[in-house]
Write a protein that holds these residues in place. Structure first.
Motif, short mmCIF file in Angstrom:
data_model
loop_
_atom_site.label_atom_id
_atom_site.label_comp_id
_atom_site.label_asym_id
_atom_site.label_seq_id
_atom_site.Cartn_x
_atom_site.Cartn_y
_atom_site.Cartn_z
N ASP A 1 1.28 -1.79 0.05
CA ASP A 1 -0.01 -0.06 -0.17
C ASP A 1 0.77 1.11 -0.18
O ASP A 1 0.48 2.17 -0.95
N THR A 2 1.78 1.33 1.13
CA THR A 2 3.10 2.28 0.85
C THR A 2 3.50 2.43 -0.70
O THR A 2 3.54 3.24 -0.99
N LEU A 3 3.78 1.11 -1.47
CA LEU A 3 4.46 1.63 -2.38
C LEU A 3 3.41 1.83 -3.68
O LEU A 3 4.03 2.54 -4.36
N VAL A 4 1.88 1.91 -3.74
CA VAL A 4 1.26 2.10 -4.05
C VAL A 4 1.05 3.61 -4.62
O VAL A 4 1.03 4.38 -5.47
N HIS A 5 0.98 4.46 -3.16
CA HIS A 5 1.16 5.77 -2.55
C HIS A 5 2.75 6.68 -2.95
O HIS A 5 2.55 7.53 -3.38
N ALA A 6 3.19 5.32 -3.22
CA ALA A 6 5.20 6.58 -3.22
C ALA A 6 4.77 6.46 -4.72
O ALA A 6 6.62 6.24 -4.90
N ALA A 7 4.18 5.68 -5.42
CA ALA A 7 4.59 5.59 -6.95
C ALA A 7 5.90 5.02 -7.32
O ALA A 7 5.91 5.04 -8.45
N ASP A 8 5.03 3.45 -6.94
CA ASP A 8 6.46 2.48 -7.33
C ASP A 8 5.23 0.61 -7.50
O ASP A 8 4.94 0.03 -7.26
N PRO A 9 4.30 1.05 -8.22
CA PRO A 9 2.67 0.53 -8.39
C PRO A 9 3.34 -1.02 -8.38
O PRO A 9 2.74 -2.11 -8.87
N ILE A 10 4.01 -0.84 -9.74
CA ILE A 10 4.78 -2.34 -9.75
C ILE A 10 5.31 -3.02 -9.34
O ILE A 10 4.34 -4.77 -8.44
N LEU A 11 6.27 -2.27 -8.26
CA LEU A 11 6.49 -3.22 -7.37
C LEU A 11 5.63 -3.32 -5.98
O LEU A 11 5.36 -4.44 -5.65
N ALA A 12 4.36 -2.66 -6.12
CA ALA A 12 3.33 -3.02 -4.94
C ALA A 12 2.75 -4.28 -5.64
O ALA A 12 2.40 -4.83 -4.53
N LEU A 13 2.65 -4.34 -7.06
CA LEU A 13 1.20 -5.06 -7.40
C LEU A 13 2.50 -6.33 -7.07
O LEU A 13 2.03 -7.81 -7.05
N ASP A 14 3.90 -6.41 -6.84
CA ASP A 14 4.27 -7.62 -6.74
C ASP A 14 4.27 -8.12 -5.53
O ASP A 14 4.57 -9.33 -5.38
N LYS A 15 4.63 -7.20 -4.46
CA LYS A 15 4.85 -7.46 -3.17
C LYS A 15 3.23 -8.09 -2.45
O LYS A 15 2.69 -8.97 -1.89
#
Length: 656
Positions: A536-550
């Protein structure tokens, strides 16, 4: 006293009383533009071209726009009783006596102390230079890019100078400055190198490696490039030198000292957790795969030690008990053992079988038993899954047994109240959140130093902030305070760092949030809820690709997951412009109304107005005071274009 003009972050004029003062935006842009000219003077034609660009009529339209702007500027200057611009027939001049720029102090190099100069940058550069400004003219855009690059370069230079004087006294300040520079310039080699050095100096080499690995992954996923040769060389030197130094320190003998005995008051303030004894399999003479299976049992023990809902009997004691005769097992009561996980290894015809049985000692009751079998050659593919399965089944069975005891006692223990709180959070709605908070507080009445219950309080506060959509800053500040208390009490526990990461996220402090999550994941690498919140943090921090992996990893670990997992997955897909997939993820939620805003925006972006309006109406029925701009001021989204995309979707769906 002169007015002040803030240029880092959102541009704004500050009056002598310290309060914001209204002024035409393009007038402020003109003031900043002239502030960088030694003469402070510009012709009308040049300023019009800078603000609006050239047009087919030779600039006549731009000059007309400038005349209207200058008329508004004169009026507003009279109202404020200040003259920022002296307006003449052909030229305009900046009156420096009536205005002070926030960058003026940073332009001086008279500060002899590099750390003091860096602190000045840290205080002043709270955002990009003129972050909210977009000048339509080509000359204006080039000027803006040059100014932004200039200040990022100055910040990096100040950081390098201060890092040359890195010590334990100034490490926190330098680390904070490096984190700020990464927020402003995510691809800064200087900032990443300094941050890695700070962690390495604190002997936290694993965190330095995490920062380096994340930076390398970010460069590849976003820019399709590798780190620079300078960065690669720096990383090699840092990690090689530090590993040698750590090895040398480890090899140096240290005098033994007696461990301090815990105070009775401290011990009594901790919860009494059920004690689990893991009995390793006895070693027969002819088993060839003993080392592999023994290692597996050790990894299961490590996994169980990371779970804070039970206490684990030390492996040395477990091995001693495993060698005792059966009739001596009564010693379990002497050691206050509540549960025993027995393991047995068997080999036949080249195949290995591991038997695991969990027993409740007091009731002599088998809670869980399973046989894992297969050829040893298959273990490398199934090893991690096998460890995770045993750990999760053991922990889950013990928690269910402890919850079942609550009806037979006069008053739940601190541990049982904690479990009730965790159980109440399985459905993330307001009644469940507030019920959980009551149970966590009840746990703390019996055990005031119960780090997991304190972290639980922090979780209820950030979830309430998220669901109520009121932007109550007090809830987030309380969540951060509770998270820090949990870290202070249980620094080796992931829970406090987990909740600190979430609190920092919703306060818009992205780097601090990701740093806390890295600390948490290093302590609990298979904690599904933790990984989901990191996503969720990565979604807000503009890294949705890594967010989706996590978030996929979190769902693999917890297939029957809470709604928040799918909500996070939907957010990642939305910012990847996979709007249909975002809607599909929301469709997997038990209570889809919680993600109504996101669903409405996704439907609108697909052009499905009927469903977008339906989601909009359903959301307003729950949150009648909801407005787009008010909500987006509260939700941290690092990149402006992503916020604009979300705003566009919400507006299209009918929100106001």
């Amino acid at each position: 006293m002169p007015f002040g003009l803030k240029t880092f972050g959102d541009m704004r004029l500050i009056g002598p009383d310290g309060q914001p003062a209204g002024f035409p935006d393009k007038g402020l842009t003109a003031i900043v533009f002239m502030g960088f000219r030694p003469s402070g003077r510009v012709s009308r034609a040049e300023l019009a071209s800078f603000l609006w660009g050239e047009d087919e009529d030779g600039g006549a339209k731009a000059l007309g726009n400038l005349r209207q702007l200058l008329s508004r500027v004169r009026t507003r200057q009279r109202e404020l009783g200040a003259t920022f611009l002296d307006i003449e027939s052909t030229d305009i001049t900046l009156n420096r006596s009536d205005i002070r720029f926030d960058f003026e102090e940073m332009q001086t190099r008279s500060l002899l102390d590099p750390v003091a100069r860096l602190d000045l940058f840290l205080r002043s550069m709270t955002g990009q230079f003129l972050a909210d400004l977009d000048i339509p003219s080509e000359a204006g855009q080039l000027w803006l890019l040059e100014r932004r690059d200039f200040w990022l370069g100055e910040f990096a230079s100040a950081l390098e100078d201060a890092a040359a004087m890195l010590s334990r006294q100034n490490g926190a300040s330098i680390k904070a400055a490096a984190a700020r520079l990464i927020e402003l310039d995510p691809y800064s080699d200087v900032a990443h190198q300094v941050l890695m050095r700070v962690y390495a100096k604190d002997r936290r080499l694993s965190q330095a490696r995490l920062i380096y690995d994340r930076y390398r992954q970010q460069l590849w996923s976003e820019l399709n490039t590798q780190p620079s040769e300078d960065m690669l060389r720096f990383a090699r030197l840092l990690f090689n030198d530090e590993e040698k130094r750590v090895a040398a320190v480890a090899a140096t003998p240290t005098p033994e000292r007696e461990e301090p005995r815990p105070q009775e008051s401290a011990a009594s303030s901790r919860p009494r957790l059920p004690r689990l004894l893991l009995l390793p399999p006895r070693r027969p003479d002819e088993q060839h795969n003993w080392a592999l299976m023994s290692g597996l049992i050790e990894d299961v023990t490590i996994g169980l030690c990371r779970i804070r809902t039970m206490a684990i009997v030390a492996p040395y004691t477990a091995r001693r008990i495993a060698t005792m005769a059966t009739e001596e097992i009564d010693l379990l009561k002497q050691y206050d053992v509540s549960y025993v996980l027995e393991t047995r290894l068997q080999e036949r015809n080249g195949k290995a079988a591991l038997y695991a049985t969990l027993v409740h000692v007091e009731g002599d009751e088998v809670l869980w038993s399973e046989k894992f079998r297969g050829h040893p050659d298959d273990l490398p593919d199934t090893y991690g899954e096998l460890v995770a399965r045993i750990v999760l089944e053991t922990a889950g069975s013990i928690e269910r047994k402890e919850l079942s005891k609550i009806h037979t006692v006069s008053r739940p223990t601190a541990y049982q109240n904690y479990l009730l709180g965790q159980h109440s959070l399985s459905v993330a709605d307001l009644p469940g959140i507030r019920r959980a908070r009551k149970f966590f507080r009840a746990a703390l009445l019996d055990a005031s130093e119960y780090a997991s219950a304190i972290a639980g309080l922090a979780r209820t506060e950030h979830l309430e902030w998220l669901l109520t959509a009121r932007g109550d800053r007090d809830l987030l500040q309380s969540a951060e305070a509770h998270a820090r208390d949990a870290i202070r009490i249980g620094a080796d526990d992931a829970g406090g760092y987990h909740q600190l990461g979430v609190a920092k996220l919703y306060q818009g402090q992205f780097f601090e949030s990701m740093e806390a999550f890295m600390e948490a994941e290093s302590r609990a690498p298979s904690h599904a809820d933790l990984i989901a919140d990191h996503a969720d943090t990565l979604v807000h921090a503009a890294d949705p690709i890594l967010a989706l992996d996590k978030i996929r990893r979190a769902i693999e670990l917890n297939p029957l997951c809470p709604d928040l997992y799918w909500w996070t997955a939907a957010g990642a897909n939305f910012f990847l412009e996979e709007f249909g997939e975002a809607i599909a993820c929301i469709g997997r939620m038990a209570d889809q109304a919680k993600a109504g805003r996101l669903a409405a925006a996704a439907y609108a972006m697909l052009g499905d107005q009927r469903n977008a309006r339906r989601e909009m109406r359903r959301t307003l029925a729950i949150y009648p005071d909801f407005t787009v701009d008010d909500w987006l001021m509260k939700v941290p989204i690092r990149e402006k274009w992503k916020m604009d995309m979300f705003r566009d979707g919400l507006r299209r769906s009918g929100f106001r």
